[in-house]
Design a protein around this motif. Sequence first.
Motif, PDB file in Angstrom:
ATOM      1  N   HIS B 110      14.460  46.540 -33.203  1.00  0.00           N
ATOM      2  CA  HIS B 110      13.408  46.663 -33.991  1.00  0.00           C
ATOM      3  C   HIS B 110      13.299  46.682 -35.322  1.00  0.00           C
ATOM      4  O   HIS B 110      13.588  47.864 -36.020  1.00  0.00           O
ATOM      5  CB  HIS B 110      13.634  48.495 -33.461  1.00  0.00           C
ATOM      6  CG  HIS B 110      14.146  49.033 -33.508  1.00  0.00           C
ATOM      7  ND1 HIS B 110      15.382  49.820 -33.988  1.00  0.00           N
ATOM      8  CD2 HIS B 110      15.338  49.535 -32.477  1.00  0.00           C
ATOM      9  CE1 HIS B 110      16.277  50.126 -34.341  1.00  0.00           C
ATOM     10  NE2 HIS B 110      16.429  49.828 -32.751  1.00  0.00           N
ATOM     11  N   PRO B 111      13.239  45.777 -35.348  1.00  0.00           N
ATOM     12  CA  PRO B 111      13.476  45.152 -37.023  1.00  0.00           C
ATOM     13  C   PRO B 111      11.764  45.936 -37.539  1.00  0.00           C
ATOM     14  O   PRO B 111      11.085  44.987 -38.545  1.00  0.00           O
ATOM     15  CB  PRO B 111      13.635  43.727 -37.059  1.00  0.00           C
ATOM     16  CG  PRO B 111      12.572  43.305 -36.240  1.00  0.00           C
ATOM     17  CD  PRO B 111      12.732  43.817 -34.975  1.00  0.00           C
ATOM     18  N   LEU B 112      11.959  47.453 -37.294  1.00  0.00           N
ATOM     19  CA  LEU B 112      10.893  47.669 -37.613  1.00  0.00           C
ATOM     20  C   LEU B 112      11.039  48.341 -39.396  1.00  0.00           C
ATOM     21  O   LEU B 112      11.832  48.333 -39.665  1.00  0.00           O
ATOM     22  CB  LEU B 112      10.030  49.375 -37.101  1.00  0.00           C
ATOM     23  CG  LEU B 112      10.506  48.979 -35.575  1.00  0.00           C
ATOM     24  CD1 LEU B 112      10.399  50.426 -35.335  1.00  0.00           C
ATOM     25  CD2 LEU B 112       9.076  48.401 -35.053  1.00  0.00           C
ATOM     26  N   SER B 115      12.721  51.196 -40.178  1.00  0.00           N
ATOM     27  CA  SER B 115      14.252  51.378 -39.450  1.00  0.00           C
ATOM     28  C   SER B 115      15.214  51.141 -40.545  1.00  0.00           C
ATOM     29  O   SER B 115      15.470  50.534 -40.788  1.00  0.00           O
ATOM     30  CB  SER B 115      14.192  49.992 -38.311  1.00  0.00           C
ATOM     31  OG  SER B 115      13.257  50.422 -37.130  1.00  0.00           O
TER      32      SER B 115
END
Lengths: 68, 185
Positions: B110-112, B115
């Motif tokens: 999850h390279p939000l 994050s």
Amino acid sequence: MATDTQTDPAATVDEMTPEEQRALLESEARRNLNMSADEFAAKWRAGEFRGNEDPKVTQVAMLLPDAW
Amino acid sequence: MPGSSPYEASSAFVGPLAEALSCVAHGKITASAGGKNDLNKVHELHLTGIAGDGYVRLRGDRRIEMRARMFYEIIRDPRPGYGPFRITTRGYDYSLRTSDGLAVVDYHWHPLGQSHEKDPHLHIGAAQLRPDSVLSNKDHLPSGRITVESVVRTAIESGATPLQPDWETRLAGTEYRHVLHRSWH
């Protein structure tokens, strides 16, 4: 004409409406974090979950359209 | 996998995933709104469906449940053999849990924007930990990029009954096609 799902797998995929997508996010936010989707989104955008390593937080965040 | 249109690209993407999942489960694959055609927007793909909390019960005495979600974009790619349209994966959330809802293992990428962990990793679930364990379910353990196929294999190795007698061949085939086209490992 019937769709051949072997040559067109996407034909078997349902596509949510925006309302259904919103309902899914609401359900996940309430089930995992005991808060509404709006509350979660506001807290996420405000950075209130920075440093929070609970996997449930990111599992819900992934469903926010503007989190990516 | 590439396609001559956004829809064709999404179809080429979904087909192998559906085949891989069919080795252990039959879910109603569901995409987010616009997920079959809209460019340059992150879409959701719920491989095990959206009923309930998205988990499906796998056959077998261990009563394992699985949920698989992917996040992707349909993009243009002018490179020969890669386009004109293709799918690029932006993240995933694969989970195995017990029938009473305790997590066994979660695979995340999850390279939000917010994050703190942007590389692929896994979480050991509460069902596998003791109160005095060194690790906790919040620890992000580096895993490398995980495929749906490897999650299906893990489920089978953990006791889920395969639904296809040739599951090993099927998973090898779908995984090979994915690895061939993906842009990073």
